[in-house]
Design a protein around this motif. Structure first.
Motif, PDB file in Angstrom:
ATOM      1  N   GLN A 102       0.825  -1.207   0.000  1.00 26.07           N
ATOM      2  CA  GLN A 102       0.000   0.000   0.000  1.00 26.07           C
ATOM      3  C   GLN A 102       0.860   1.258   0.000  1.00 26.07           C
ATOM      4  N   MET A 103       1.971   1.206   0.709  1.00 28.96           N
ATOM      5  CA  MET A 103       2.882   2.354   0.730  1.00 28.96           C
ATOM      6  C   MET A 103       3.487   2.581  -0.651  1.00 28.96           C
ATOM      7  N   VAL A 104       3.808   1.503  -1.353  1.00 21.35           N
ATOM      8  CA  VAL A 104       4.335   1.623  -2.720  1.00 21.35           C
ATOM      9  C   VAL A 104       3.287   2.261  -3.626  1.00 21.35           C
ATOM     10  N   GLU A 105       2.038   1.794  -3.529  1.00 17.27           N
ATOM     11  CA  GLU A 105       0.964   2.353  -4.356  1.00 17.27           C
ATOM     12  C   GLU A 105       0.796   3.850  -4.101  1.00 17.27           C
ATOM     13  N   GLN A 106       0.796   4.247  -2.838  1.00 14.59           N
ATOM     14  CA  GLN A 106       0.625   5.657  -2.497  1.00 14.59           C
ATOM     15  C   GLN A 106       1.808   6.491  -2.977  1.00 14.59           C
ATOM     16  N   THR A 107       3.019   5.951  -2.840  1.00 11.56           N
ATOM     17  CA  THR A 107       4.210   6.682  -3.265  1.00 11.56           C
ATOM     18  C   THR A 107       4.228   6.882  -4.774  1.00 11.56           C
ATOM     19  N   VAL A 108       3.995   5.801  -5.514  1.00 10.75           N
ATOM     20  CA  VAL A 108       3.987   5.886  -6.974  1.00 10.75           C
ATOM     21  C   VAL A 108       2.852   6.781  -7.445  1.00 10.75           C
ATOM     22  N   GLY A 109       1.658   6.625  -6.844  1.00 10.81           N
ATOM     23  CA  GLY A 109       0.525   7.451  -7.225  1.00 10.81           C
ATOM     24  C   GLY A 109       0.782   8.930  -6.981  1.00 10.81           C
ATOM     25  N   ARG A 115       5.697  13.215 -18.583  1.00 10.01           N
ATOM     26  CA  ARG A 115       5.183  11.908 -18.959  1.00 10.01           C
ATOM     27  C   ARG A 115       5.656  10.859 -17.960  1.00 10.01           C
ATOM     28  N   ILE A 116       4.833   9.843 -17.756  1.00 14.35           N
ATOM     29  CA  ILE A 116       5.198   8.741 -16.869  1.00 14.35           C
ATOM     30  C   ILE A 116       5.075   7.421 -17.627  1.00 14.35           C
ATOM     31  N   ALA A 117       5.920   6.481 -17.254  1.00 15.08           N
ATOM     32  CA  ALA A 117       5.879   5.129 -17.796  1.00 15.08           C
ATOM     33  C   ALA A 117       6.288   4.189 -16.668  1.00 15.08           C
ATOM     34  N   ALA A 118       6.084   2.896 -16.864  1.00 14.03           N
ATOM     35  CA  ALA A 118       6.368   1.976 -15.766  1.00 14.03           C
ATOM     36  C   ALA A 118       6.674   0.576 -16.261  1.00 14.03           C
ATOM     37  N   MET A 119       7.462  -0.135 -15.439  1.00 14.34           N
ATOM     38  CA  MET A 119       7.659  -1.571 -15.559  1.00 14.34           C
ATOM     39  C   MET A 119       7.345  -2.192 -14.200  1.00 14.34           C
ATOM     40  N   LEU A 120       6.592  -3.291 -14.215  1.00 17.34           N
ATOM     41  CA  LEU A 120       6.243  -4.005 -12.994  1.00 17.34           C
ATOM     42  C   LEU A 120       6.768  -5.431 -13.098  1.00 17.34           C
ATOM     43  N   VAL A 152      -2.224   7.706 -15.062  1.00 14.45           N
ATOM     44  CA  VAL A 152      -1.850   7.424 -13.676  1.00 14.45           C
ATOM     45  C   VAL A 152      -2.791   6.387 -13.083  1.00 14.45           C
ATOM     46  N   VAL A 153      -4.078   6.525 -13.374  1.00 17.61           N
ATOM     47  CA  VAL A 153      -5.059   5.554 -12.884  1.00 17.61           C
ATOM     48  C   VAL A 153      -4.755   4.164 -13.440  1.00 17.61           C
ATOM     49  N   ARG A 154      -4.383   4.084 -14.707  1.00 21.29           N
ATOM     50  CA  ARG A 154      -4.036   2.802 -15.312  1.00 21.29           C
ATOM     51  C   ARG A 154      -2.838   2.170 -14.593  1.00 21.29           C
ATOM     52  N   LEU A 155      -1.854   2.985 -14.243  1.00 22.74           N
ATOM     53  CA  LEU A 155      -0.692   2.471 -13.522  1.00 22.74           C
ATOM     54  C   LEU A 155      -1.103   1.922 -12.163  1.00 22.74           C
ATOM     55  N   LEU A 156      -1.942   2.639 -11.440  1.00 23.50           N
ATOM     56  CA  LEU A 156      -2.393   2.168 -10.130  1.00 23.50           C
ATOM     57  C   LEU A 156      -3.220   0.889 -10.258  1.00 23.50           C
ATOM     58  N   GLU A 157      -4.004   0.784 -11.318  1.00 19.49           N
ATOM     59  CA  GLU A 157      -4.777  -0.440 -11.550  1.00 19.49           C
ATOM     60  C   GLU A 157      -3.865  -1.633 -11.799  1.00 19.49           C
ATOM     61  N   MET A 158      -2.790  -1.410 -12.564  1.00 16.79           N
ATOM     62  CA  MET A 158      -1.839  -2.486 -12.819  1.00 16.79           C
ATOM     63  C   MET A 158      -1.184  -2.944 -11.520  1.00 16.79           C
TER      64      MET A 158
END
Length: 317
Positions: free
Chosen positions: A94-101, A113-118, A139-145
């Motif tokens: 949850q802390m990771v989600e909040q930090t990234v968000g 711009r933002i991009a991500a690898m999980l 950003v919402v798409r990233l949090l959903e992933m």
């Protein structure tokens, strides 16, 4: 979306003041486009010397550039099982989600711009990629992933009165950071801000690829920790299970020798992680799940802003 709206009101807007007007002093843009070549003047950056032109003319010449203000931030996110650990307050996941968000939302608000690898660090799993984008839905798409990964990883790991346990890995091996870092080096072509988010309960061997990453990009390593990981509580006999490998051991937490040895090991582990990041040239930020995310991020961003200002003043001398 609900998480992003909550973060927007409680955290992102508070951090806006640090970014406002001084965005480029906190994080560099993606690069610079050459505009001209002129004779060297006192105070010019020697890294921009054009040696070919200087050799032909017999006078030092430097290249001048149009700075590209747009920033692309790549989030490299560890989604391994160890992040589900939780003793009190939010879990590390949850802390990771909040930090990234928070960071992603802040950057999008400033036109970046933002991009991500999980990656969960297991050879049997596929690395997931989110291409660059600059909108709130991105950003919402990233949090959903991230949330979908967390849901698949199993129930959260909590400390009970007798047992500390977690979902074991079928392969029995530790999380590996190296494959994700290698993949990121191949995918991220232009200089970017790279934010590696992990608890760093990982297999060794990632220091070399981290140095290569820091050489090419502006690298920030964020370690998310739980207070229980740093100090072993006196709760008697417990069965401890490694959430990464599934291995179990019986531990007497009432023994002061064991508790002192545990704290010594943890202090050395933290020192090794910080030293590895420092030697690679990366920034390091440790976030604790039992402390305010806003205060921790504000302190770091304020520190980074002061450092940029000092570096700029020294370069102008």
């Amino acid at each position: 979306m609900a998480l992003l709206q909550t973060l927007s009101w409680t955290v992102i807007r508070r951090l806006d003041g640090i970014f406002q007007g001084d965005h480029e002093t906190l994080f560099h843009g993606t690069g610079m486009r050459m505009s001209d070549i002129r004779e060297y003047q006192a105070g010019d950056d020697v890294r921009h010397l054009d040696w070919n032109v200087s050799a032909r003319t017999g006078t030092l010449h430097v290249r001048t550039f149009h700075e590209e203000r747009e920033l692309t931030a790549w989030f490299l996110i560890d989604t391994s099982n160890s992040l589900t650990f939780q003793s009190a307050g939010p879990s590390k996941q949850q802390m990771v989600e909040q930090t990234v968000g928070t960071l992603a939302g802040l950057m999008v608000r400033h036109g970046d711009r933002i991009a991500a690898m999980l990656d969960d660090g297991r050879s049997s799993s596929m690395l997931r990629l989110l291409p660059p984008g600059s909108t709130q839905p991105h950003v919402v798409r990233l949090l959903e992933m991230m949330r979908s990964r967390a849901d698949r990883s199993g129930s959260e790991v909590r400390l009970s009165d007798a047992t500390t346990s977690g979902p074991g890995e079928a392969s029995g091996s530790s999380t590996r950071l190296t494959p994700m870092l290698d993949r990121a080096l191949a995918v991220i072509r232009r200089r970017s801000l790279v934010i590696l988010v992990s608890d760093f309960w990982v297999a060794p061997g990632w220091a070399q690829v981290l140095r290569r990453m820091a050489h090419r990009h502006d690298l920030l390593c964020i370690q998310v920790t739980d207070p229980l990981e740093m100090q072993l509580p006196n709760v008697g006999m417990i069965t401890v299970q490694d959430s990464e490998s599934g291995e179990q051991v019986l531990l007497d937490t009432g023994d002061p020798v064991i508790r002192n040895r545990y704290e010594e090991i943890m202090r050395q582990r933290q020192a090794d992680i910080k030293e590895t990041c420092a030697r690679s040239g990366a920034d390091f930020l440790q976030l604790s799940a039992d402390q305010s995310l806003l205060r921790q991020l504000m302190a770091y961003l304020a520190f980074r802003k002061r450092r940029r200002m000092i570096s700029g003043a020294q370069a102008a001398r």
